[in-house]
Design an enzyme around this catalytic site. Structure first.
Site, mmCIF file in Angstrom:
data_model
loop_
_atom_site.group_PDB
_atom_site.id
_atom_site.type_symbol
_atom_site.label_atom_id
_atom_site.label_comp_id
_atom_site.label_asym_id
_atom_site.label_seq_id
_atom_site.Cartn_x
_atom_site.Cartn_y
_atom_site.Cartn_z
ATOM 1 N N ASN A 8 8.593 -5.335 32.887
ATOM 2 C CA ASN A 8 8.526 -3.914 33.424
ATOM 3 C C ASN A 8 8.393 -3.944 34.760
ATOM 4 O OD1 ASN A 8 7.617 -1.322 33.860
ATOM 5 N ND2 ASN A 8 7.684 -0.923 31.901
ATOM 6 N N HIS A 44 10.993 2.922 33.371
ATOM 7 C CA HIS A 44 10.865 3.982 32.978
ATOM 8 C C HIS A 44 11.146 5.113 33.941
ATOM 9 C CE1 HIS A 44 7.926 6.820 30.666
ATOM 10 N NE2 HIS A 44 9.071 7.510 30.792
ATOM 11 N N ARG A 46 10.616 8.627 34.783
ATOM 12 C CA ARG A 46 9.793 9.591 34.295
ATOM 13 C C ARG A 46 10.344 10.904 34.839
ATOM 14 N NH1 ARG A 46 4.719 9.936 32.427
ATOM 15 N NH2 ARG A 46 3.955 7.752 31.420
ATOM 16 N N THR A 102 1.950 6.256 29.174
ATOM 17 C CA THR A 102 2.302 6.500 27.940
ATOM 18 C C THR A 102 1.457 6.198 27.050
ATOM 19 O OG1 THR A 102 4.536 5.867 28.469
ATOM 20 C CG2 THR A 102 4.391 6.347 26.496
ATOM 21 N N HIS A 194 2.786 -2.238 25.876
ATOM 22 C CA HIS A 194 1.696 -1.326 26.351
ATOM 23 C C HIS A 194 0.273 -2.317 26.507
ATOM 24 C CE1 HIS A 194 0.874 2.362 28.125
ATOM 25 N NE2 HIS A 194 -0.132 2.062 27.880
HETATM 26 N N1 PXP Z 1 6.921 -0.565 26.622
HETATM 27 C C1 PXP Z 1 6.908 0.768 26.745
HETATM 28 C C2 PXP Z 1 7.666 1.555 25.781
HETATM 29 C C3 PXP Z 1 6.362 1.388 27.765
HETATM 30 O O1 PXP Z 1 6.310 2.719 27.868
HETATM 31 C C4 PXP Z 1 5.368 0.593 28.597
HETATM 32 C C5 PXP Z 1 4.728 1.225 29.966
HETATM 33 O O2 PXP Z 1 3.961 2.278 29.494
HETATM 34 C C6 PXP Z 1 5.418 -0.937 28.355
HETATM 35 C C7 PXP Z 1 6.081 -1.183 27.221
HETATM 36 C C8 PXP Z 1 4.672 -1.603 29.462
HETATM 37 O O3 PXP Z 1 3.246 -1.126 29.410
HETATM 38 P P1 PXP Z 1 2.374 -2.051 30.468
HETATM 39 O O4 PXP Z 1 2.670 -1.571 31.841
HETATM 40 O O5 PXP Z 1 1.034 -1.495 29.992
HETATM 41 O O6 PXP Z 1 2.551 -3.434 30.323
#
Ligand code: PXP
Length: 240
Positions: A8, A44, A46, A102, A194
């Site tokens: 991500n 993402h 937003r 999120t 997450h």
């Molecule tokens: N998966 C989803 C669906 C997310 O919305 C996010 C970011 O909030 C992540 C994974 C990655 O989370 P992080 O940035 O905390 O690794």
């Protein structure tokens, strides 16, 4: 089966936007992650465009060879954008304007009919659709039997907080494991994401039926010290 790593890159855009500059480039990060072995790239878009913007989506979608996983809220605006760009994967996530990130999984009973309708439209358009949910059996059953989605992504924020805070995480681990195994019996592909760090990835990878990890904030932060290549390689080794 080999577990997939989705990188991500939202927070490359966060750093760029902090100064209103054109660098660091999320496109460059996406292409470098691809070169370094990422299985997919997650972004993402937003409502407030606080990190990834419409141009990033357009540029990344047109240049990336590995699958793009686009996270969106279930709104008419995002539906239109997702139908237009047709990413391989779409993960529907909850979104609140004032949240820093999120904060939890989707409430599947909120605007249920609308959610079902958009999942169907996105699938007919050629995207695979995932729902970002908490690890509970009721939601997993709904995800499959009512929404007919292709996969689910388990929100791992709670267990990651416990692990990072050196607190007892075993109850949450059992809950996730039970939920993941139940989803597997329904033939749902299970992803997780997450708050994942090296430490939590080492623990979560013990749940065999999690097929994909989507990792952003920690990975991008750690890349400041190690570079994306090394950091992606570290996570790939941990999850497999
Ligand atoms: N998966 C989803 C669906 C997310 O919305 C996010 C970011 O909030 C992540 C994974 C990655 O989370 P992080 O940035 O905390 O690794």
């Amino acid at each position: 089966m080999r577990k997939r790593l989705g990188v991500n890159i939202d927070h490359v855009a966060t750093v760029r936007n902090a100064r209103g500059e054109t660098y660091p480039s999320p496109l460059k990060a996406a292409l470098l992650s691809q070169k370094c072995g990422a299985d997919s790239i997650t972004i993402h878009l937003r409502e407030d465009r606080r990190h990834i913007n419409d141009k990033d989506l357009k540029d990344i979608k047109s240049k990336l060879k590995i699958p793009l996983n686009l996270e969106i809220a279930s709104t008419k605006e995002m539906l239109k954008i997702a139908l237009n760009h047709k990413p391989s994967f779409i993960c529907i996530v909850p979104e609140k304007r004032k949240e820093v990130t999120t904060e939890g999984g989707l409430n599947l009973n909120y605007k249920k009919n609308f959610l079902k309708k958009i999942i169907n439209q996105l699938q007919k358009n050629g995207s695979k659709v995932s729902l970002f949910i908490e690890p509970n059996i009721k939601d997993i059953k709904l995800a499959k039997k009512y929404f007919n989605c292709n996969s689910i992504e388990i929100h791992t924020g709670k267990i990651c907080n416990l692990i990072n805070g050196n607190k007892k995480y075993q109850n949450e681990f059992s809950k996730i494991k039970k939920a993941v195994n139940y989803a597997n019996t329904l033939n749902l592909d299970v992803h997780a994401g997450h708050g994942i760090t090296y430490k939590s990835a080492k623990i979560l990878k013990r749940i065999n039926n999690i097929k994909e990890f989507n990792i952003g904030h920690f990975l991008i932060g750690e890349s400041i010290f190690l570079g994306l290549k090394k950091c992606i390689s570290n996570f790939k080794k941990i999850i497999n």
